[in-house]
Scaffold this active site. Sequence first.
Site, mmCIF file in Angstrom:
data_model
loop_
_atom_site.group_PDB
_atom_site.id
_atom_site.type_symbol
_atom_site.label_atom_id
_atom_site.label_comp_id
_atom_site.label_asym_id
_atom_site.label_seq_id
_atom_site.Cartn_x
_atom_site.Cartn_y
_atom_site.Cartn_z
ATOM 1 N N GLU A 174 0.832 -1.214 0.000
ATOM 2 C CA GLU A 174 0.000 0.000 0.000
ATOM 3 C C GLU A 174 0.863 1.259 0.000
ATOM 4 O O GLU A 174 0.564 2.246 0.685
ATOM 5 C CB GLU A 174 -0.965 -0.010 1.188
ATOM 6 C CG GLU A 174 -1.928 -1.194 1.167
ATOM 7 C CD GLU A 174 -2.825 -1.261 2.396
ATOM 8 O OE1 GLU A 174 -2.806 -0.318 3.211
ATOM 9 O OE2 GLU A 174 -3.556 -2.266 2.534
ATOM 10 N N GLU A 266 -4.704 -7.851 -0.744
ATOM 11 C CA GLU A 266 -5.620 -7.922 0.394
ATOM 12 C C GLU A 266 -7.003 -7.567 -0.098
ATOM 13 O O GLU A 266 -7.163 -6.745 -1.002
ATOM 14 C CB GLU A 266 -5.262 -6.899 1.486
ATOM 15 C CG GLU A 266 -3.956 -7.078 2.175
ATOM 16 C CD GLU A 266 -3.686 -5.929 3.159
ATOM 17 O OE1 GLU A 266 -4.661 -5.255 3.578
ATOM 18 O OE2 GLU A 266 -2.516 -5.708 3.490
#
Length: 325
Positions: A174, A266
């Site tokens: 991320e 994810e």
Amino acid sequence: MFIYKNEVPCNPNATDEVKAVLKYLSEISGKGIITGQHTQTTVQKELAYIQEVTGKLPALCGFELLSYSPNINYGNASEECLLEVNENKNTLDNAWDWVLNKKGLITFTWHWFSPFGSWDKGFYSENTTFDAAKAVIEGTDEYNALISDMDHMAEHLKPFYEKRIPILWRPFHESEGKWFWWGHKGSDIARQLYRIMYDRYTNVHQLHNLIWVWNSPLPEGYVGDDVVDVISRDLYPLKHTHSDLKTEFDELVQITPTNKLVALGEIGVIPSIPQLSETKIPWAWYMTWSNDFGSTDEWTSKEELYKAYHHDYAITLDKLPGFYR
């Protein structure tokens, strides 16, 4: 649908096992999706829940490495932080059990407590003074501390290389966001951090069992095809919202014109396996996040979970070919 395949590892010295996994991922592209579940504690309540509901286990299990960070500030940490660290200790023992006894695939996530200057949950940028922009400059204290932490983690990864266990390695996840210290100074700094690690782990520590997974959807921050095997992104749709995530797929593949494998690093809810079987959007795998995302019906109903795990398009642990000796 254009099928995304890439069997050639970015690391020219990658092990045969890495090549076998990439070949398999290429072969199933648009034909099936690997089911995955993250676990961040040794209890692995998420796996127990999935097995209870479906009678099956995912083909891919994710493991958290946060407690292996060498510079956790135990003296200035909340009870919540200390509990999270304590419950996460020895997760690599679970990873060894997963590959040696269950013969499943593994992926690692490292919520890296910053090399210095942190308090509480020091992987968050708001909880550290560590400057990632200085860490990419050789000779600085930040750079030296960064390398020291990388070397520390490499020692935990080396036994997997010695046993020729392929790892889907997703560092600096991320990085498009500001919430983690490695992304706080922008995508270009995150890209440099990744390349420093790739060079260190490939050329110094010779961890040729790593499958390198880039985890950001921003084209301007893409690290480069030469150090990436799989491109991925993290998504958290609304509760009980299941789809093939075509829009998100189309956005992600814009970061490179190269035909890379594509994955959901994810996700909060599982994608719609029945819809994927029709549209063939070639996500190689998905990994549901831990705790309530993966161990309750708050985000994905039991009916949806059962339907997914029993669909022909879903690749569960029992359908996975062997990749290990």
